[in-house]
Design an enzyme around this catalytic site. Structure first.
Site, PDB file in Angstrom:
ATOM      1  N   HIS A 150       0.853  -1.198   0.000  1.00  0.00           N
ATOM      2  CA  HIS A 150       0.000   0.000   0.000  1.00  0.00           C
ATOM      3  C   HIS A 150       0.886   1.244   0.000  1.00  0.00           C
ATOM      4  O   HIS A 150       1.321   1.723   1.047  1.00  0.00           O
ATOM      5  CB  HIS A 150      -0.927  -0.020   1.227  1.00  0.00           C
ATOM      6  CG  HIS A 150      -1.991   1.029   1.193  1.00  0.00           C
ATOM      7  ND1 HIS A 150      -3.331   0.761   1.393  1.00  0.00           N
ATOM      8  CD2 HIS A 150      -1.920   2.370   0.957  1.00  0.00           C
ATOM      9  CE1 HIS A 150      -4.027   1.883   1.304  1.00  0.00           C
ATOM     10  NE2 HIS A 150      -3.192   2.887   1.039  1.00  0.00           N
ATOM     11  N   HIS A 184       1.212   5.022  -2.229  1.00  0.00           N
ATOM     12  CA  HIS A 184       0.693   5.912  -3.283  1.00  0.00           C
ATOM     13  C   HIS A 184       1.848   6.602  -4.000  1.00  0.00           C
ATOM     14  O   HIS A 184       2.725   7.195  -3.353  1.00  0.00           O
ATOM     15  CB  HIS A 184      -0.202   6.994  -2.674  1.00  0.00           C
ATOM     16  CG  HIS A 184      -1.481   6.463  -2.110  1.00  0.00           C
ATOM     17  ND1 HIS A 184      -2.689   6.576  -2.757  1.00  0.00           N
ATOM     18  CD2 HIS A 184      -1.737   5.798  -0.953  1.00  0.00           C
ATOM     19  CE1 HIS A 184      -3.648   6.027  -2.015  1.00  0.00           C
ATOM     20  NE2 HIS A 184      -3.093   5.535  -0.916  1.00  0.00           N
ATOM     21  N   ASP A 197       1.822   9.402  -5.868  1.00  0.00           N
ATOM     22  CA  ASP A 197       1.872  10.861  -5.707  1.00  0.00           C
ATOM     23  C   ASP A 197       2.207  11.281  -4.279  1.00  0.00           C
ATOM     24  O   ASP A 197       2.583  12.432  -4.054  1.00  0.00           O
ATOM     25  CB  ASP A 197       0.571  11.536  -6.198  1.00  0.00           C
ATOM     26  CG  ASP A 197      -0.691  10.876  -5.688  1.00  0.00           C
ATOM     27  OD1 ASP A 197      -0.623   9.741  -5.166  1.00  0.00           O
ATOM     28  OD2 ASP A 197      -1.768  11.482  -5.811  1.00  0.00           O
ATOM     29  N   GLY A 208      -9.281   8.334  -1.403  1.00  0.00           N
ATOM     30  CA  GLY A 208      -9.748   9.698  -1.138  1.00  0.00           C
ATOM     31  C   GLY A 208     -10.615   9.740   0.105  1.00  0.00           C
ATOM     32  O   GLY A 208     -10.732   8.751   0.847  1.00  0.00           O
ATOM     33  N   HIS A 259      -9.861   1.208  -0.006  1.00  0.00           N
ATOM     34  CA  HIS A 259      -9.623   1.969   1.231  1.00  0.00           C
ATOM     35  C   HIS A 259     -10.946   2.007   2.009  1.00  0.00           C
ATOM     36  O   HIS A 259     -11.941   2.535   1.501  1.00  0.00           O
ATOM     37  CB  HIS A 259      -9.280   3.423   0.920  1.00  0.00           C
ATOM     38  CG  HIS A 259      -7.875   3.690   0.500  1.00  0.00           C
ATOM     39  ND1 HIS A 259      -7.413   3.421  -0.751  1.00  0.00           N
ATOM     40  CD2 HIS A 259      -6.833   4.242   1.182  1.00  0.00           C
ATOM     41  CE1 HIS A 259      -6.139   3.802  -0.836  1.00  0.00           C
ATOM     42  NE2 HIS A 259      -5.757   4.299   0.319  1.00  0.00           N
ATOM     43  N   GLU A 274     -10.963   3.693   7.490  1.00  0.00           N
ATOM     44  CA  GLU A 274      -9.825   4.554   7.848  1.00  0.00           C
ATOM     45  C   GLU A 274     -10.395   5.787   8.552  1.00  0.00           C
ATOM     46  O   GLU A 274     -10.226   5.980   9.746  1.00  0.00           O
ATOM     47  CB  GLU A 274      -9.056   4.959   6.578  1.00  0.00           C
ATOM     48  CG  GLU A 274      -7.876   5.877   6.834  1.00  0.00           C
ATOM     49  CD  GLU A 274      -7.223   6.390   5.540  1.00  0.00           C
ATOM     50  OE1 GLU A 274      -7.874   6.361   4.480  1.00  0.00           O
ATOM     51  OE2 GLU A 274      -6.063   6.856   5.618  1.00  0.00           O
TER      52      GLU A 274
HETATM   53  O1  LIG Z   1      -4.532   7.146   3.272  1.00  0.00           O
HETATM   54  C1  LIG Z   1      -5.202   7.514   2.296  1.00  0.00           C
HETATM   55  N1  LIG Z   1      -6.551   7.369   2.307  1.00  0.00           N
HETATM   56  C2  LIG Z   1      -7.339   7.730   1.277  1.00  0.00           C
HETATM   57  N2  LIG Z   1      -6.856   8.280   0.167  1.00  0.00           N
HETATM   58  C3  LIG Z   1      -5.528   8.481   0.089  1.00  0.00           C
HETATM   59  C4  LIG Z   1      -4.647   8.117   1.122  1.00  0.00           C
HETATM   60  N3  LIG Z   1      -3.399   8.448   0.735  1.00  0.00           N
HETATM   61  C5  LIG Z   1      -3.499   8.992  -0.489  1.00  0.00           C
HETATM   62  N4  LIG Z   1      -4.788   9.020  -0.891  1.00  0.00           N
HETATM   63  C6  LIG Z   1      -5.335   9.581  -2.126  1.00  0.00           C
HETATM   64  O2  LIG Z   1      -5.039   8.714  -3.208  1.00  0.00           O
HETATM   65  C7  LIG Z   1      -4.735   9.516  -4.347  1.00  0.00           C
HETATM   66  C8  LIG Z   1      -4.067   8.675  -5.403  1.00  0.00           C
HETATM   67  O3  LIG Z   1      -2.818   8.198  -5.010  1.00  0.00           O
HETATM   68  C9  LIG Z   1      -3.957  10.660  -3.753  1.00  0.00           C
HETATM   69  O4  LIG Z   1      -3.916  11.780  -4.633  1.00  0.00           O
HETATM   70  C10 LIG Z   1      -4.725  10.952  -2.485  1.00  0.00           C
HETATM   71  O5  LIG Z   1      -5.800  11.850  -2.740  1.00  0.00           O
HETATM   72 ZN   LIG Z   2      -3.766   4.855   0.999  1.00  0.00          ZN
END
Ligand SMILES: O=c1[nH]cnc2c1ncn2[C@@H]1O[C@H](CO)[C@@H](O)[C@H]1O
Ligand SMILES: [Zn+2]
EC number: 3.5.4.4
Length: 331
Positions: A12, A14, A16, A170, A197, A200
């Site tokens: 897990h 991301h 970006d 998101g 997701h 959370e």
């Molecule tokens: O922990 C998280 N929970 C929910 N969304 C997330 C988390 N970390 C990042 N993103 C979202 O996923 C998009 C694509 O990678 C990111 O731009 C961010 O808005």
């Molecule tokens: Zn995430």
């Protein structure tokens, strides 16, 4: 335990949220984009979410700057290469990176160019380092739904050749899964695996829904199954693996502090857990740090660590040959 030397798996992460600050500066110069500062430490401060975030939404505001330089094929390829390189250099042997293709449309790239670029960067790193990887395509729950199937179609060309799964990410509101049933179904029909997701910022019911309505085989975070017996039992009975990300969970206030993270009680009770970074830059972390934090805080043994490592291998979306390779590192 030498946490740096341990073989590690991150399911897990991301894209970006894992960009090197120096790369932001260099790409902004190349692309003639204005920067809020030329000073690397200030850029880093703007990218790292503080521990004092009010919630997940505040944490998610940190992605704007990295996304601004991720609108070209060169930028995407480079950043993808670098996240795999950074992970490989700390003995991450397998990495699943996720990103939202719809966030990279600002300069007119097609979904094929966007997905093709990150896959290319990953493959270049796989050739150079002892690491294997795959991509997960994330759909942002807050964005319009009219192009979701286009993302799924574009990614299908790379399925089992760089792309493996579908995700929803998101901001999280209660009951979000209901609106996404046809999209998850479409992705499954095309051959995607599913991780979502859930639990959370939102409640345990979201985890139950992600598994029962969307077919999630893994869940991002899933912390709030604690206190929701039905979701807890479903996760256990369906052998759903939770992708926990301890540092991120503290920043987003999913837990108050590390000692109250349910990761150890889940593990001891047979809930399948994995340890992951979420966002290497936004959470200012590495796999070495996440493993160290968990093992130290909860007094885990080497045996406990490798039990978690094996759960990560078994529940990864890797091909069987890659899983066999990864099992060779386990003790
Ligand atoms: O922990 C998280 N929970 C929910 N969304 C997330 C988390 N970390 C990042 N993103 C979202 O996923 C998009 C694509 O990678 C990111 O731009 C961010 O808005
Ligand atoms: Zn995430």
């Amino acid at each position: 335990m030498n946490y740096f030397d341990l073989p590690k798996i991150d399911l897990h992460c991301h894209l970006d949220g894992s960009v090197r600050p120096q790369t932001i500066i260099e790409l902004a110069h190349q692309q003639n984009l204005p920067l809020p500062s030329e000073d690397i430490s200030e850029i880093k401060t703007l990218m790292v979410a503080p521990e004092t975030c009010q919630n997940l939404d505040e944490y998610l505001m940190r992605f704007e700057l990295p996304l601004s330089v991720m609108q070209t094929e060169e930028g995407l390829e480079r950043i993808s290469f670098e996240v795999f390189e950074d992970a490989a250099k700390e003995n991450v042997k397998y990495l699943e990176v996720r990103f939202g293709p719809m966030l990279h449309l600002q300069n007119g790239l097609t979904f094929d160019q966007i997905i093709g670029s990150v896959v290319k960067g990953m493959k270049r790193a796989e050739e150079q380092y002892d690491i294997h990887g795959n991509y997960i395509l994330s759909i942002l729950r807050t964005m319009p739904k009219d192009r979701i199937n286009e993302v799924i179609d574009a990614g299908a060309k790379y399925l089992n050749n760089g792309v493996v799964a579908f995700d929803l990410a998101g901001s999280e509101v209660s009951g979000f899964c209901h609106e996404f049933i046809p999209y998850a179904q479409y992705a499954i029909e095309k051959g995607y695996r599913v991780t979502i997701h859930a639990g959370e910022q939102g409640d345990g019911q979201n985890v139950h829904d992600a598994v029962s309505l969307l077919g999630a085989e893994r869940v991002g975070h899933g912390i709030h199954i604690k206190g929701h017996p039905e979701a807890y039992e479903l996760v256990k009975s369906e052998s759903v693996a939770l992708e926990t990300c301890p540092s991120s969970n503290i920043q987003t206030k999913a837990v108050d502090n590390l000692s109250s993270h349910p990761i150890k009680s889940f593990h001891k009770d047979g809930v399948l857990i994995t340890i992951n970074t979420d966002n290497r830059t936004v959470s200012n972390t590495t796999m070495t740090d996440e493993v160290r934090k968990v093992v130290d805080e909860f007094d885990l043994t080497r045996e406990d660590y490798f039990a978690i490592y094996k759960v990560s291998v078994e529940h990864s979306f890797a091909a069987d040959a890659v899983k066999q390779h990864l099992m060779q590192y386990a003790e």
